[in-house]
Every structure is written in C-alpha cells, then in structure tokens.
Enzyme design. Structure first.
Site, PDB file in Angstrom:
ATOM      1  NE  ARG A  20      -7.204  -8.909 -13.277  1.00 28.84           N
ATOM      2  CZ  ARG A  20      -7.251  -8.511 -12.021  1.00 28.84           C
ATOM      3  NH1 ARG A  20      -8.034  -7.494 -11.682  1.00 28.84           N
ATOM      4  NH2 ARG A  20      -6.519  -9.106 -11.095  1.00 28.84           N
TER       5      ARG A  20
ATOM      6  N   GLY B 178       0.823  -1.204   0.000  1.00 28.61           N
ATOM      7  CA  GLY B 178       0.000   0.000   0.000  1.00 28.61           C
ATOM      8  C   GLY B 178       0.858   1.254   0.000  1.00 28.61           C
TER       9      GLY B 178
ATOM     10  CG  HIS C  76       0.068  -4.054   9.953  1.00 27.56           C
ATOM     11  ND1 HIS C  76      -0.349  -2.778   9.673  1.00 27.56           N
ATOM     12  CD2 HIS C  76       0.451  -4.600   8.759  1.00 27.56           C
ATOM     13  CE1 HIS C  76      -0.236  -2.548   8.368  1.00 27.56           C
ATOM     14  NE2 HIS C  76       0.249  -3.640   7.793  1.00 27.56           N
TER      15      HIS C  76
END
Length: 316
Positions: free
Chosen positions: A172, A72, A275
């Site tokens: 897609r 990110g 995290h």
C-alpha cells in the site's frame, strides 16, 4: 437477563463509564465475579499467563464483544470456538503504540551503543571506552507496518536514519512512502542494518524469521523483536548470534517467559527485556479511554473500533 460487563480494571477507577450495565471487575483471579453466561462485553485481563483470559469464554453464552487490552489477540483466539456466532473480537489499537515504539527505539539504541556492556563495566567499577555504531545513517526495515510500526518510524526520523523500508501483509502507499508486501522481504533484508519486527503472530508470520530470513540479513545487522516470540525461530536465531554474524534485541521470546539456563540468556550480542513493551505509565490512561469509547459505542449500537474478526464469519 442481567447485562454484565467484565472489566480488568476496577470500574470506580474508570472515569466516564456509561450507565446501564452491571460492571464486574475480573483480573484473572480463580473466582469469577458473576455468572459468565450473563456477560455481554468481555474485556480480557491484561498480561496474564497463557490460558487465563480464555478460561471463562466457554461459559459466555451471551457475550457480544471480546475486547483485548493488547495489540495482539492470539492469546484469546483459542477461546473463540466456544462463543456464539456474531461476537466481535477487538484489539487495543491506540493503546500501545507510544510505549512499544519507545521500547523499540530504546532497544535499538542500547544495542548499537553498547549500553549493556557499560552496565556490566559499571558493576565492576571499570572504565571501558570504545567505538560503537550510531543509529544515524543506518537503513532500518520495519516488518509489520501497522499502527505500532508507523509509531516506530515516527520516532526513528529525528535520529537521521538513512532510510526506512516498510513491510506489511500487502502493499500500500503511505505519506512517508511505499509499504512493501511480505513477498519483497528477500530483496529488502540484505540492505537493512536494523530489522524491527512489529507484526502480529498469525499462521503466516509464525517463524517468519527462520534460517533463510536470517541468512539474508547483512553481516553485523541487528534484529529487534517487539512483536511476538514465535515470529522468530529461536533455534535459527541462536545459530546466527552465537556465530557473531548478527545481534538481537528481544522484548519477546519463544519460549516465554524464557527459562533460567536457556542459551539465549548467554548468547553474545543479545539484549533481552521481559516483554515490557506495553506495561508502562502510558498504558492505563489509554486503556481506560479505549474501554469507555468502546462501551459507549456498544451501548448506543454504533460501529465498534478495532474489530479484528467476527465469530461465524472469519472464525468459528
């Protein structure tokens, strides 16, 4: 003018760095290693508290590339407005797929098979058996089908899941099957036993998992978040998990770090990891390879990989 490259890994620990620039090591410390105005290639410190990586950016008048070591880029995007036009922002595609996909599978298996309950019982010296759901024969929905989402599916296949549905910003085709657009989520959520979030945090995905999203999940479904905490509306999630209708496994939270005493810590059916999707032994070798490759491209005036946006074009 000096052509400085700022690296968050000591340069002498990175084999194969191209010759030419002055390499400066900066991992987010109070003092800068040199004048930020001379930096032409800025590799952002990894996994630092909010605002650390942005701090030198208003002073970087010569910078041409900002390279994150995370998948990110939301943590550095507030600093882009300070940069000159034409700066390329690149993410770390190729660095975190293995580690993050491993953790996603670990969280799914630990939650379904009740590993946290076994650990608590072991602490008390208690033998607690019971019947638990398996991952086999489950329908899994991956929300955010980029490179990490694809790596998660790669690891799901050997577990004999019944079906994997894929969702991304736009539709897609892939070798494994269709990728549905986000607009298809309402029809896909009711059939999913496990919903895995691996989408970037953007304006359209912030609080994507809100009360309506959660209400569409089937009773007993598991929500797994290895994306960003703010993709989930924490208040809405608490309502659902406290009722016992759904469970959750979260590597990221909102707020983060999760404060002591926050109700998510005590919520039933919630497994929290702090995290840790990216920082594993797999990180450094892949991060070093990425930096060497990007710097070679940059110095040879070749096209960079992983370009997310260019300031002055998609950002200001």
């Amino acid at each position: 003018m000096t052509a400085d490259v700022w690296l968050p890994i000591p340069p002498d620990e990175i084999e194969g760095l191209p010759e030419g620039p002055d390499y400066r090591f900066w991992d987010g410390g109070e003092d800068f290693p040199a004048d930020p105005a001379d930096c032409v290639f800025y590799a952002v410190p990894y996994m630092k508290p909010g605002g650390v990586g942005v701090r030198p950016m208003p002073l970087m008048r010569s910078v041409r590339v900002v390279q994150t070591l995370s998948a990110g880029t939301d943590h550095v995007e507030p600093g882009l407005k300070h940069l000159p036009a034409g700066v390329r922002l690149c993410n770390a595609r190729g660095v975190h797929e293995a580690s993050t996909a491993e953790l996603a599978l670990a969280l799914i298996l630990a939650s379904l098979r009740g590993i946290p309950d076994f650990v608590r019982a072991q602490d008390k010296g208690e033998w607690r058996g019971g019947f638990r759901p398996a991952l086999a024969d489950k329908n899994v929905l991956i929300v955010g089908y980029g490179s990490i989402g694809a790596a998660i599916e790669d690891r799901l296949v050997p577990f004999e899941v019944a079906r994997v549905a894929r969702v991304a910003r736009s539709a897609r085709a892939t070798e494994r099957g269709p990728v549905h657009p986000l607009t298809d989520l309402p029809s896909l959520l009711p059939g999913a036993d496990v919903v895995v979030l691996s989408t970037p945090l953007t304006g359209s995905t912030r609080h994507l998992v809100d009360a309506d999203f959660l209400a569409r999940m089937k009773d007993g479904a598991l929500l797994v978040n290895v994306a960003r905490g703010a993709v989930v509306d924490t208040k809405a999630l608490l309502t659902e998990v406290e009722s016992g209708r759904v469970t959750a496994a979260l590597d990221v939270t909102d707020p983060e770090p999760l404060p002591a005493g926050h109700p998510l810590w005590r919520a039933p059916g919630v497994l929290i990891s702090p995290h840790v999707g990216g920082p594993t032994s797999a990180f450094l070798p892949r991060a070093k390879r990425l930096l060497v490759d990007q710097l070679r491209r940059f110095l040879n005036q070749e096209e960079l990989g992983n370009v997310i946006l260019v300031t002055g074009a998609e950002s200001s």
